[in-house]
Design a protein around this motif. Sequence first.
Motif, PDB file in Angstrom:
ATOM      1  N   ALA A  72      10.176 -43.846  -3.497  1.00 58.30           N
ATOM      2  CA  ALA A  72       9.601 -44.805  -2.553  1.00 58.30           C
ATOM      3  C   ALA A  72       8.249 -44.346  -2.023  1.00 58.30           C
ATOM      4  CB  ALA A  72      10.573 -45.033  -1.397  1.00 58.30           C
TER       5      ALA A  72
ATOM      6  N   PRO B 215       9.129 -52.883  -1.274  1.00 65.38           N
ATOM      7  CA  PRO B 215       9.266 -51.418  -1.133  1.00 65.38           C
ATOM      8  C   PRO B 215       9.468 -50.963   0.313  1.00 65.38           C
ATOM      9  CG  PRO B 215       7.482 -51.942  -2.631  1.00 65.38           C
ATOM     10  CD  PRO B 215       7.885 -53.233  -1.987  1.00 65.38           C
ATOM     11  N   SER B 216       9.104 -51.836   1.279  1.00 64.78           N
ATOM     12  CA  SER B 216       9.322 -51.448   2.683  1.00 64.78           C
ATOM     13  C   SER B 216      10.805 -51.425   3.025  1.00 64.78           C
ATOM     14  CB  SER B 216       8.563 -52.391   3.625  1.00 64.78           C
ATOM     15  OG  SER B 216       9.130 -53.684   3.569  1.00 64.78           O
ATOM     16  N   LEU B 217      11.632 -52.025   2.172  1.00 64.83           N
ATOM     17  CA  LEU B 217      13.084 -51.923   2.388  1.00 64.83           C
ATOM     18  C   LEU B 217      13.516 -50.460   2.345  1.00 64.83           C
ATOM     19  CD1 LEU B 217      14.425 -54.765   0.059  1.00 64.83           C
ATOM     20  CD2 LEU B 217      14.638 -54.699   2.534  1.00 64.83           C
ATOM     21  N   ALA B 218      12.836 -49.703   1.505  1.00 66.12           N
ATOM     22  CA  ALA B 218      13.218 -48.302   1.346  1.00 66.12           C
ATOM     23  C   ALA B 218      12.647 -47.424   2.450  1.00 66.12           C
ATOM     24  CB  ALA B 218      12.736 -47.789  -0.013  1.00 66.12           C
TER      25      ALA B 218
END
Lengths: 421, 234
Positions: free
Chosen positions: B82, B107-110
């Motif tokens: 990430a 990718p901000s989920l990670a």
Amino acid sequence: MRISRLILQEIRYRKLNFALGTLSVIVAVGSAVGLLAALRQHDSQTQKIINRRREASEGLMRQNEEEYRKIGVAMGFNMVILHKDQSVADFYANNVAGTDMDENWGKKIADAKLTSVNHVTPVLQKRIRWEQYNRDIFLTGAKVAYMQGGGSIIRKPILQQLSPGEMILGHELQRLTGAKEGDRLSLLGRQFTVKGFKPGGYNKDDVTAWVSLADAQEMLGRPGKINGIFALECTNCGPEAFEIVRREIAAILPDAQIVEFTQLATARSNARRQAAAMTKAAGEQEIQHRQRIGQEQRRLASILIPLILVACGLWIAFLTFSNARDRGSEIGILRAIGVRSVQILGVFLAKAALMGIVGAAVGYMAGMVSSTLLRGGSGVLIERDWLICSLVGAPVLAVLAASAPAILAALRDPAVLLRED
Amino acid sequence: MLILENISKTFVGADGPVRALDGVSLKLDRGDFLAIRGPSGCGKSTLLLSAGGLLRPDTGRVLIENQDLYSISHEGRCRLRATTIGFVFQRFHLVPYLSVLDNVLAPSLALGRNDAHRRAGELIERFGLASRMHHLPSQLSTGERQRTALARAMLNNPRLILADEPTGNLDPDNGTIVLKCLADFAASGGAVLLVTHDPDAANFAKQSLSMAAGRLPGTAAEVPVPRMDTNVHE
């Protein structure tokens, strides 16, 4: 971006998958709630019928007792307590007893507070000649002092309480003398004021002159004596009332005997009692029938509900599996950009939980409404415990059902998923 | 930045074992843009997935910023991906139900970055997708899809981009845009490992190697790891 957005957007995108899962929860919860509500309503209706029947039966019994009492009162006393030395044959032959008893026997019965006898009335009776009218009549001196054997209820007396010098005439004697209320009549050399008349009963009361016990004792020269105690046996003691009276009186007055001389009221009472018993039996039969149906419905529900829940669980598991398969590429790329497998698991489980919550809420209302409509009732009752149970149980069931395919999806190799696409 | 030390990978298929990687070694530093060319099935994608921590090699080591990628925990590897790596694929792998903006934000989920929205906006602007921000991938052209995937790869400011045939589905103009973006990324201090069968695409790289049967020439286990400090156009 939050995981919740991912979940909601996916639900919007694959509406059918979510709708099918939710529908299965609605069916499961609706069926379970509907069946349980139907059972509850059946039990409730059965209970209402039981109460109605009980009230009807009790009402019938109360009515019977009241009528019996009224009949008893209307017909006069239905038993007489005599001295045990008194020949019953002579009593029947002469219509009066020849063996005297102490006047205080009546008080003894009253003081014993028996519940089996009412209207305890000591009397002194004798057949005499009313020379003035050239007619044999019965002179009855009565003391209406002990209205109740032992109870506290004050009832209207069968006989009117007479003071010394007062007289009541039977119907025949009224006709014979032509007297009116307030007239003065002479009997055995004593003057009496006519206080009233007894209606015709086609029995010896029609030719009886009623005076106070004290007057009778003086006129007949038997002070402090009586030769009978009239009474009315209790109206709510059932067919065995007479035996109860006999037993209780024997305990107080061992030298007494009891003669029951009025059977009609008892016969009527027994007939009504039997009718009430038959009504009660019919009601109980119906109740047993309803209870049997209720048990069968419960047995059916105990099989159906788990089956429906299992089917719902399998369906959700299948849908989750299918959903996870369709989302292989998505899972692969999410894993590639660093999303953890536990987050992927959460996406699937949260979606299943959402299916459970929405399905539970809608299914609960559907179940309650359909159950109410099918029963022809109105107004849906909200059972709070069932609602909570549904809102907690359905998501848990959905999450459990989805967990295996969700775990498999979360653990899938991202390299394989990305290559597969 | 990225070091592959003698990695090998064998798949067992219906026709027996297939050696996808056979003792591959290479080293990539900041500013490097390495293209690996080769025909389909030569092991390029396997190399890329292994380098990205998505496919554990049977032997050898993958080091990213001196961390052995496959000796750290699963969680650690996720985090490293990430924070450090951006992926670009031939088939884009956009999430079909998310808008361009949400795909770039994925990718901000990670990592849950606070400035993710601002950064996504910048990237969308930079890749000429502002007017398509709220469109779904199905409403985009292939070039727009790949630019979206590229913007997604750059959201978390990675230091390494692994690109698997990023121009394979694009027309020449869009292919050029994407390759220029990758070259710019390398020029700005990032590292790019591009695998492609397109010779033109390889021309944008600083270095280019040809791969065959799971091997990179001159990078067998027994030879020293090549230092990519010169253009090697084959």
